[in-house]
Design a protein around this motif. Structure first.
Motif, PDB file in Angstrom:
ATOM      1  N   ARG A   1      70.035  89.043  86.156  1.00 49.45           N
ATOM      2  CA  ARG A   1      69.969  88.425  84.848  1.00 49.45           C
ATOM      3  C   ARG A   1      71.036  87.342  84.650  1.00 49.45           C
ATOM      4  O   ARG A   1      70.773  86.262  84.166  1.00 49.45           O
ATOM      5  CB  ARG A   1      70.111  89.479  83.768  1.00 49.45           C
TER       6      ARG A   1
ATOM      7  N   GLU B   1      70.543  83.394  83.710  1.00 48.38           N
ATOM      8  CA  GLU B   1      71.068  82.712  82.520  1.00 48.38           C
ATOM      9  C   GLU B   1      71.686  81.378  82.915  1.00 48.38           C
ATOM     10  O   GLU B   1      71.402  80.342  82.314  1.00 48.38           O
ATOM     11  CB  GLU B   1      72.153  83.577  81.860  1.00 48.38           C
TER      12      GLU B   1
ATOM     13  N   ARG C   1      63.734  82.975  77.776  1.00 47.12           N
ATOM     14  CA  ARG C   1      64.123  84.313  78.255  1.00 47.12           C
ATOM     15  C   ARG C   1      63.023  85.330  77.970  1.00 47.12           C
ATOM     16  O   ARG C   1      62.792  86.242  78.742  1.00 47.12           O
ATOM     17  CB  ARG C   1      65.418  84.762  77.594  1.00 47.12           C
TER      18      ARG C   1
ATOM     19  N   TRP D   1      60.653  85.925  80.625  1.00 39.03           N
ATOM     20  CA  TRP D   1      61.066  86.775  81.745  1.00 39.03           C
ATOM     21  C   TRP D   1      60.580  88.208  81.564  1.00 39.03           C
ATOM     22  O   TRP D   1      60.600  88.996  82.482  1.00 39.03           O
ATOM     23  CB  TRP D   1      62.589  86.806  81.910  1.00 39.03           C
TER      24      TRP D   1
ATOM     25  N   THR E   1      62.912  91.341  77.556  1.00 36.83           N
ATOM     26  CA  THR E   1      64.028  90.879  76.739  1.00 36.83           C
ATOM     27  C   THR E   1      64.303  91.839  75.596  1.00 36.83           C
ATOM     28  O   THR E   1      65.416  91.951  75.138  1.00 36.83           O
ATOM     29  CB  THR E   1      63.725  89.502  76.120  1.00 36.83           C
TER      30      THR E   1
END
Lengths: 871, 118
Positions: free
Chosen positions: A14, A18, A65, A68, A71
């Motif tokens: 993760r 980012e 995000r 992905w 979250t």
């Protein structure tokens, strides 16, 4: 599956992701700016335009995000971490909120654990909903709704009915057992052979009864309860086949019953078979029936069908002849749980009210705190946080509080259950199974989360509704409380006050009822009396003459003990132990065929009985030693008997056919419970009638009657070393036992009401106090403009009074609607007892006003200069 | 700011993904270039919002239809390059035929006259 692992991998990387995303977006911006520069725009302007084109960078990042996946998990951890940090930062708030919730949730969990064990766990029978208890239904004087069955009824019903798969019957009994350390009396049940197959209960060891084992002359066999087997035989499996001497008969142990056989609250140690002789007439009536409904037959249908059956046996001379008997059946759960169910549900409701009040209090706290966080929220909104995201975060915070409160509440509940079990009367069935199990914990978790959402949502709705402008404008300087917010506070205060009123009124009604129950005139003086039961079973007492020689010796020997004032033997004891009632006739009055014969408790007493219990003589005389076995038969009647059967004449000198001449009238005594109405009673001297189930009562000068126990037991032993003695205790403790259940529920409800009162008052205080703080500025202006202190006081008190009045009115209305549910638990108190309602109203409005007074006084001390400079 | 007012077309739900896949058919490239390419090729009718482009790219990547790797852009900067995966190629065919069916159907309804003259 594939995507699942990809997500997992992503989750692991993760942090890298980012950074990558940030770099990717930076590249995008650079590229965009570069392109614009190529078009001839100045460098910084190009950058700015690119940035504008991209929009809210944080939002883009967040949206990406989301792509992905997972979250939500990250967001929740984020919210949790943030929430925890916040709670740590304001320990005062956190402590008050968590403690309030813990009290509410703890009380709720404790009561639920009892409800769970007693009401919710299914009965340990096969398809318990098909099981019903069956009785005869008769007029109240003849035995009421639960008049026992005769053998004839059982045979008739078994032969004729089409609703039941099978019908069994039983009778409570007892055995004297000398196989243990001390001679003792064991509680037993005598059942028909099909009893356990009807219940659907298997022996845990050995077998239950065979069909032929309840025929007359069959070999004596016995089943042991699990508790008896463990305590007396140390769970020895070799006990099967062994012979026990019960009374003077030998019984072969054929099986051990399972541990959870919750047929009664009291422990039954032994189960033996009834040996029913074919009847020649319909009576006597001594059995209780248990029947299993056929599949798809409703209880309703069975009732209808059964009421059409005809008896095929003639009524006998000594039976309850002439009575209209009807079939009566109730579900087995109702028989076992009785009015415990209602009491527990009422307690559960009370505990839930307390929890609601606690939740409302915390909602208030949250509301106050959310006011302080308006700026934070508007900032977040400005930065692109969506409304739902903010709600989610705030809900996480409140759930966090609730769950912490729930955890602490569970600890409180564990302690609470221990106390509960200590004060709970043993007449509540299945209490031994009470505990904190998975279902209870599940309930607590559910309650905690729901509570969290509940108190979390109120302030949230308000916070998130605030528009950006409004919030930023308001947060700077608050001149007065905003009306919207004040409405919320008021609503919450009114809610908790009204809930508290309902709880207080219920508690008030139950307390008053209990108080009346305890002050019921039982007709006897209960002080300094020792009582015990001595069942005269066995070979020594087969013949009536053997009894005749035993009792006088016993009385005589005990009488010689020091500090004994009077000693008596009787077959009944107040307040609720009576052996039997019978019908009787009065000489010279022919029976009216259409009317049921009169019925009365037949109470056999030794000479000193009335003196021992201080029962007053109204007319005539007590029994004396002259009323011997061979002298003319005599009887004494109670006042009620005299009033009912000799309304306008002197009963003295009249004769009761089966009993003898009436020589006295004595005061009424309660024999069927303190709450029941007085039934007619006829006393007979022990010398002229016989009972094998005797109570021994000793009135003493000693302050503690129990100090005589050893001496009395020694005297009994000197007469018969094998005679068991049971139920040893003071008469006062018998009375206490009779009111143990009402005492239990009243104590609990009263504690809940007290808790509710405290919470509601604290809540009111908090809100008024907060409102004064918010209005400091306004009050300052008022004072500066010349408002007298008194009008300031009035202003604040007025606000409080309005809330109190609204709360009390709603609470009263709610109580009128709800206390009807309590009716069956109330004794001699109406469900709308006005003094209780009035008293509660006064108490609650008084304390509420007091809670407003302190902040009001603070308001009068506001210094206008400071209040205005405060900005 | 001297931006001319263009008549913009709102993208239909899910169309963006199709356009991205189609763009990548020409070869691997980065997000900015994808947006520009769509913009240019649509005769400037379609303006892709950055706020939807990157979520869409990452969504496609999560589905495994496109892959991503870091490479140098033609200006020599590090950029995240996206390429079509075999799965994405297959998906593009399906999506494209779905879209064509759809657009033909809509066209048939909107212009019934065309049909009569056929």
């Amino acid at each position: 599956m594939n995507s699942f692992f990809r997500k997992l991998r992503w989750l692991a990387q993760r942090r890298d992701k980012e950074a990558e995303l940030r770099e990717e977006l930076r590249f995008h911006l650079d590229e965009e700016a570069g392109q614009r520069q190529e078009d001839g725009v100045a460098a910084d302007e190009a950058r700015f335009a690119a940035r504008c084109e991209l929009g809210n960078l944080t939002l883009v990042e967040e949206d990406t995000r989301t792509a992905w996946g997972w979250t939500w998990l990250e967001e929740i951890t984020q919210d949790l971490r943030y929430g925890l940090r916040l709670l740590r930062k304001s320990p005062g708030f956190t402590a008050v909120a968590v403690l309030t919730l813990a009290l509410g949730i703890g009380a709720n969990t404790a009561i639920f654990s009892v409800v769970n064990a007693v009401l919710l766990k299914s009965l340990p029978f096969k398809d318990p909903e098909q099981l019903v208890m069956v009785w005869n239904r008769a007029a109240a004087a003849a035995g009421g709704d639960r008049t026992p069955l005769a053998v004839a009824d059982l045979l008739d019903w078994r032969a004729q009915n089409r609703s039941f798969a099978d019908i069994a019957a039983f009778q409570w009994g007892s055995f004297n057992y000398a196989g243990g350390d001390l001679p003792e009396q064991l509680r037993a049940a005598n059942v028909t052979a099909n009893f356990f197959s009807v219940l659907g209960v298997q022996a845990q060891l050995g077998r239950t009864f065979l069909p032929e084992e309840d025929r007359p002359g069959a070999q004596h066999v016995a089943l042991l309860s699990d508790g008896f087997w463990r305590s007396r035989f140390a769970s020895d499996t070799q006990v099967l086949g062994r012979t026990l001497t019960l009374g003077d008969e030998a019984y072969t142990v054929i099986g051990i019953l399972p541990a959870k056989l919750d047929f009664t609250a009291k422990e039954v140690s032994l189960w033996t078979t009834l040996q029913l002789k074919p009847p020649t007439r319909r009576g006597p009536y001594f059995l209780t029936g248990v029947a299993r409904l056929k599949k798809d037959v409703s209880l309703q249908r069975a009732r209808v069908e059964m009421s059409t059956l005809k008896t095929s046996y003639p009524s006998g001379q000594y039976t309850l002849s002439g009575q209209q008997f009807n079939f009566n059946a109730v579900p087995v759960s109702e028989f076992i749980l009785g009015d415990v169910r209602l009491a527990l549900l009422v307690l559960m409701a009370a505990a839930t009210l307390v929890l609601l009040i606690a939740a409302v209090n915390v909602a208030n706290l949250m509301l106050v705190r959310s006011a302080a966080r308006v700026k934070e929220m508007s900032l977040r909104t400005a930065l692109g946080a969506s409304r739902s995201r903010i709600i989610r975060q705030l809900l996480t915070e409140s759930t966090l509080l609730a769950v912490t409160g729930g955890a602490l509440g569970t600890l409180l509940a564990i302690a609470g259950v221990r106390v509960l079990l200590k004060i709970a009367p043993d007449t509540i069935p299945r209490l031994s199974q009470v505990g904190i199990d998975g279902r209870v914990l599940g309930w607590t978790a559910l309650v905690s989360v729901v509570t969290g959402l509940l108190f979390g949502l109120a302030p949230k709705w308000q916070t998130t509704r605030l528009s950006l402008e409004e919030a930023l404008k308001e947060s700077g300087r608050a001149t007065t409380e905003s009306t919207g917010k004040r409405r919320w506070h008021s609503l919450l205060v009114v809610t908790e006050l009204s809930l508290a009123v309902m709880l207080l009124i219920s508690a008030g009604l139950l307390t008053k009822s209990f108080w009346r129950l305890q002050r019921v005139d039982s007709g006897v003086s209960t002080e300094r009396i020792l009582t015990m039961q001595i069942p005269l079973r066995g070979p020594h007492y087969e013949k009536a003459q053997q009894l005749d020689s035993f009792y006088p010796h016993l009385l005589e020997r005990i009488q010689t003990l020091p500090s004994v004032r009077a000693v008596a033997v009787s077959n009944s004891l107040p307040p609720d132990s009576n052996e039997y009632s019978d019908n009787f006739s009065i000489e010279g009055r022919p029976a009216v065929p259409s009317q049921p014969p009169p019925i009365a408790y037949m109470i056999l007493v030794s000479t000193d009985y009335f003196r021992a219990f201080s029962i007053p003589l109204r007319k005539g005389r007590f029994f004396t030693t002259a009323d011997a076995a061979n002298s003319p038969p005599v009887a004494i009647i109670s006042e009620t008997t005299a009033r009912q059967f000799f309304p306008n004449e002197d009963p003295l000198g009249k004769r009761i056919t089966e009993k003898g001449e009436i020589v006295g009238v004595v005061g009424d005594v309660k024999y069927s419970g303190l709450a029941d109405s007085i039934q007619p009673a006829i006393y007979e001297p022990l010398t002229q009638a016989h009972t094998w189930d005797a109570f021994l009562s000793v009135r003493t000068d000693a302050a503690d009657p129990l100090s005589l126990v050893t001496a009395v037991r020694d005297k009994i032993k000197s007469l018969d070393p094998e005679l068991p003695v049971s139920q040893v205790g003071t008469l006062e403790s018998r009375f206490a036992r009779a009111v143990a259940q009402p005492r239990f529920r009243t104590t609990l409800i009263a504690s809940f009401a007290a808790l509710a009162l405290v919470l509601a008052v604290v809540g009111t205080y908090g809100v008024i106090s907060y409102s004064v703080t918010q209005r400091t500025h306004e009050i300052g202006i008022r004072v500066a403009l010349g408002a007298p202190r008194k009008s300031v006081l009035k202003l604040v008190l007025g606000q409080g009074t309005a809330l109190a009045i609204a709360g009390v009115l709603i609470g009263l209305a709610g109580s009128f609607a709800l206390t009807g549910l309590l009716r069956n638990l109330l004794f001699n108190v109406s469900a709308t007892d006005w003094p209780t309602f009035a008293g509660t109203t006064l108490l609650l409005s008084g304390t509420a006003l007091l809670a407003c007074y302190f902040p009001a006084r603070r308001a009068t001390r506001v210094d206008p200069v400071q209040a205005l400079r405060h900005e | 700011m001297s931006r001319d007012v263009r008549s913009r077309v709102e993208l239909l739900q899910g169309t963006l993904e199709l356009l991205i896949l189609r763009t990548l058919l020409a070869g691997p490239t980065h997000g900015h270039a994808i947006a520009k390419h769509i913009h240019r090729t649509s005769e400037e009718l379609l303006q892709i919002e950055t706020g939807s482009l990157y979520p869409a790219l990452h969504r496609l990547e999560a589905k495994g239809w496109i892959g991503a790797s870091w490479d140098l852009s033609n200006k020599g900067k590090r950029a995240r390059f996206y390429r079509l995966t075999p799965l994405g190629r297959k998906q593009l065919v399906t999506e494209q035929s779905k879209w064509e069916t759809f657009s033909r159907a809509v066209a048939l309804i909107l212009n019934p006259a065309d049909r009569e003259t056929e």
